[in-house]
Design a protein around this motif. Sequence first.
Motif, PDB file in Angstrom:
ATOM      1  N   LEU A 169       0.813  -1.221   0.000  1.00 29.60           N
ATOM      2  CA  LEU A 169       0.000   0.000   0.000  1.00 29.60           C
ATOM      3  C   LEU A 169       0.843   1.266   0.000  1.00 29.60           C
ATOM      4  O   LEU A 169       0.309   2.371  -0.220  1.00 29.60           O
ATOM      5  CB  LEU A 169      -0.932   0.017   1.225  1.00 29.60           C
ATOM      6  CG  LEU A 169      -2.046  -1.038   1.274  1.00 29.60           C
ATOM      7  CD1 LEU A 169      -2.790  -0.936   2.598  1.00 29.60           C
ATOM      8  CD2 LEU A 169      -3.012  -0.853   0.113  1.00 29.60           C
ATOM      9  N   LEU A 170       2.142   1.130   0.262  1.00 29.77           N
ATOM     10  CA  LEU A 170       3.017   2.304   0.376  1.00 29.77           C
ATOM     11  C   LEU A 170       2.960   3.242  -0.835  1.00 29.77           C
ATOM     12  O   LEU A 170       2.843   4.466  -0.652  1.00 29.77           O
ATOM     13  CB  LEU A 170       4.467   1.859   0.607  1.00 29.77           C
ATOM     14  CG  LEU A 170       4.964   1.814   2.048  1.00 29.77           C
ATOM     15  CD1 LEU A 170       6.392   1.296   2.096  1.00 29.77           C
ATOM     16  CD2 LEU A 170       4.890   3.198   2.679  1.00 29.77           C
ATOM     17  N   PRO A 171       3.055   2.732  -2.089  1.00 25.94           N
ATOM     18  CA  PRO A 171       3.044   3.654  -3.236  1.00 25.94           C
ATOM     19  C   PRO A 171       1.808   4.540  -3.305  1.00 25.94           C
ATOM     20  O   PRO A 171       1.901   5.694  -3.731  1.00 25.94           O
ATOM     21  CB  PRO A 171       3.118   2.707  -4.445  1.00 25.94           C
ATOM     22  CG  PRO A 171       3.759   1.467  -3.925  1.00 25.94           C
ATOM     23  CD  PRO A 171       3.278   1.331  -2.510  1.00 25.94           C
ATOM     24  N   ILE A 172       0.657   4.015  -2.865  1.00 22.73           N
ATOM     25  CA  ILE A 172      -0.584   4.808  -2.898  1.00 22.73           C
ATOM     26  C   ILE A 172      -0.459   6.014  -1.978  1.00 22.73           C
ATOM     27  O   ILE A 172      -0.774   7.154  -2.360  1.00 22.73           O
ATOM     28  CB  ILE A 172      -1.782   3.936  -2.484  1.00 22.73           C
ATOM     29  CG1 ILE A 172      -1.952   2.766  -3.459  1.00 22.73           C
ATOM     30  CG2 ILE A 172      -3.061   4.774  -2.412  1.00 22.73           C
ATOM     31  CD1 ILE A 172      -3.022   1.769  -3.047  1.00 22.73           C
ATOM     32  N   TRP A 173       0.000   5.762  -0.749  1.00 23.09           N
ATOM     33  CA  TRP A 173       0.116   6.868   0.211  1.00 23.09           C
ATOM     34  C   TRP A 173       1.192   7.859  -0.206  1.00 23.09           C
ATOM     35  O   TRP A 173       1.043   9.068   0.002  1.00 23.09           O
ATOM     36  CB  TRP A 173       0.434   6.306   1.603  1.00 23.09           C
ATOM     37  CG  TRP A 173      -0.513   5.252   2.067  1.00 23.09           C
ATOM     38  CD1 TRP A 173      -0.203   3.986   2.462  1.00 23.09           C
ATOM     39  CD2 TRP A 173      -1.941   5.380   2.197  1.00 23.09           C
ATOM     40  NE1 TRP A 173      -1.343   3.303   2.808  1.00 23.09           N
ATOM     41  CE2 TRP A 173      -2.419   4.133   2.658  1.00 23.09           C
ATOM     42  CE3 TRP A 173      -2.850   6.398   1.954  1.00 23.09           C
ATOM     43  CZ2 TRP A 173      -3.762   3.888   2.894  1.00 23.09           C
ATOM     44  CZ3 TRP A 173      -4.204   6.161   2.180  1.00 23.09           C
ATOM     45  CH2 TRP A 173      -4.641   4.923   2.643  1.00 23.09           C
ATOM     46  N   VAL A 174       2.268   7.376  -0.818  1.00 14.31           N
ATOM     47  CA  VAL A 174       3.339   8.271  -1.279  1.00 14.31           C
ATOM     48  C   VAL A 174       2.808   9.219  -2.348  1.00 14.31           C
ATOM     49  O   VAL A 174       3.086  10.428  -2.330  1.00 14.31           O
ATOM     50  CB  VAL A 174       4.531   7.457  -1.819  1.00 14.31           C
ATOM     51  CG1 VAL A 174       5.527   8.378  -2.526  1.00 14.31           C
ATOM     52  CG2 VAL A 174       5.227   6.712  -0.690  1.00 14.31           C
ATOM     53  N   ILE A 175       2.036   8.705  -3.287  1.00 17.44           N
ATOM     54  CA  ILE A 175       1.483   9.532  -4.367  1.00 17.44           C
ATOM     55  C   ILE A 175       0.571  10.620  -3.808  1.00 17.44           C
ATOM     56  O   ILE A 175       0.643  11.788  -4.202  1.00 17.44           O
ATOM     57  CB  ILE A 175       0.723   8.646  -5.376  1.00 17.44           C
ATOM     58  CG1 ILE A 175       1.711   7.755  -6.140  1.00 17.44           C
ATOM     59  CG2 ILE A 175      -0.071   9.508  -6.355  1.00 17.44           C
ATOM     60  CD1 ILE A 175       1.039   6.700  -6.995  1.00 17.44           C
ATOM     61  N   ILE A 176      -0.296  10.243  -2.867  1.00 17.92           N
ATOM     62  CA  ILE A 176      -1.219  11.225  -2.274  1.00 17.92           C
ATOM     63  C   ILE A 176      -0.450  12.305  -1.519  1.00 17.92           C
ATOM     64  O   ILE A 176      -0.746  13.503  -1.634  1.00 17.92           O
ATOM     65  CB  ILE A 176      -2.223  10.526  -1.338  1.00 17.92           C
ATOM     66  CG1 ILE A 176      -3.106   9.561  -2.136  1.00 17.92           C
ATOM     67  CG2 ILE A 176      -3.090  11.554  -0.612  1.00 17.92           C
ATOM     68  CD1 ILE A 176      -4.021   8.706  -1.265  1.00 17.92           C
ATOM     69  N   ALA A 177       0.558  11.896  -0.734  1.00 16.79           N
ATOM     70  CA  ALA A 177       1.328  12.870   0.049  1.00 16.79           C
ATOM     71  C   ALA A 177       2.143  13.788  -0.854  1.00 16.79           C
ATOM     72  O   ALA A 177       2.296  14.984  -0.563  1.00 16.79           O
ATOM     73  CB  ALA A 177       2.245  12.140   1.027  1.00 16.79           C
TER      74      ALA A 177
END
Length: 395
Positions: free
Chosen positions: A180-188
């Motif tokens: 799930l890390l890439p999803i949160w990185v993109i949003i941040a």
Amino acid sequence: LVLIFQHWDVFKYVTEVFILVPALLGLKGNLEMTLASRLSTAANIGQMDTPKELWRMITGNMALIQVQATVVGFLASIAAVIFGWIPDGHFSIDHAVLLCASSVATAFIASLVLGMIMIGVIIGSRKMGINPDNVATPIAASLGDLITLALLSGISWGLYKELESKAYVNPLVCAFFIALLPIWVIIAKRNAATREVLYSGWEPVIIAMAISSVGGLILDRTVSDPNFAGMAVFTPVINGVGGNLVAVQASRISTYLHMSGMPGDSPETAPRKCPSPCSTFFSSDVNSRSARVLFLLVVPGHLVFLYTISSMQGGHTTLTLIFIVFYMTAALLQVLILLYIADWMVHWMWGRDLDPDNFSIPYLTALGDLIGTGLLALSFHILWLIGDRDSDVGD
């Protein structure tokens, strides 16, 4: 909770879980309390007044702490494995994967729940005309201890039960949260308010986790030693109270400085030299007054916790007068040191063009864990040396 959980099989047979306790409880300082301080400052200086600004701050900060929680949880498990393996010389791949899955899952879920609570508290405080600095960080700290410890114990116990029949569950849990890390990185990254912290905010978080893990190593080495009976119960108490109080002070000083400009501005209000203890605790400055108030809260706060532990017949230690004196001395010394360091650190970071909301609280709460655990272990050792060796209470 510690009275119950310390006797579970997972804590008995995978003692490295004790190393995770200070590191994951420290997440409240690394992430949730930093989030609370950051949003409190934003609310106080008018950056969350419109629905658009509010939504932008919420989404960016929630995605940011999920990234940080996952990474810190993974690194904390590696530290626990290393610190547990080096003294004993024994390594178990099953236990290592269990620690990783438990740590990452606990960090992720706790940060998600606490982040949502913090946002609600800060928005509610602003609508009621209450300074969020005085409310958000203590709630983050107290709820952070409760929720994180409960999640760590429940998740590690459940995954430990699955080791025998379904060994694949543990690596699947690790892989799921890391995926799930890439999803949160993109949003941040899409949010200007959190983009800079996403790139530059790792140093305090990781160093603070390492400091807390050293405190966890001390706890792991002492819980099995009969000379330190009761340490597992009192450690979260002394560390929690110290972390709560110093986080409030750091958040208040940071907001006070933000009202005068941006980090690096107004050098006359942000000296880089070490302040004298007199200016920290005895001046007429508003931050000095709050330091005195917070220091005076140590004794009544700890007396309430000691009475609660005694009434539950926990701690494996009789609460004699000499024990209370040594315990209170350790607690007062811990908070005294932390408040002094906070006064210096926040101003020093401001003068170095670093935002204290993002950098100071992780260091301070991690130091609180290390100092509190160390002083508590020293107190128990001295009590044992002078003959206070009652270790059967609560058994």
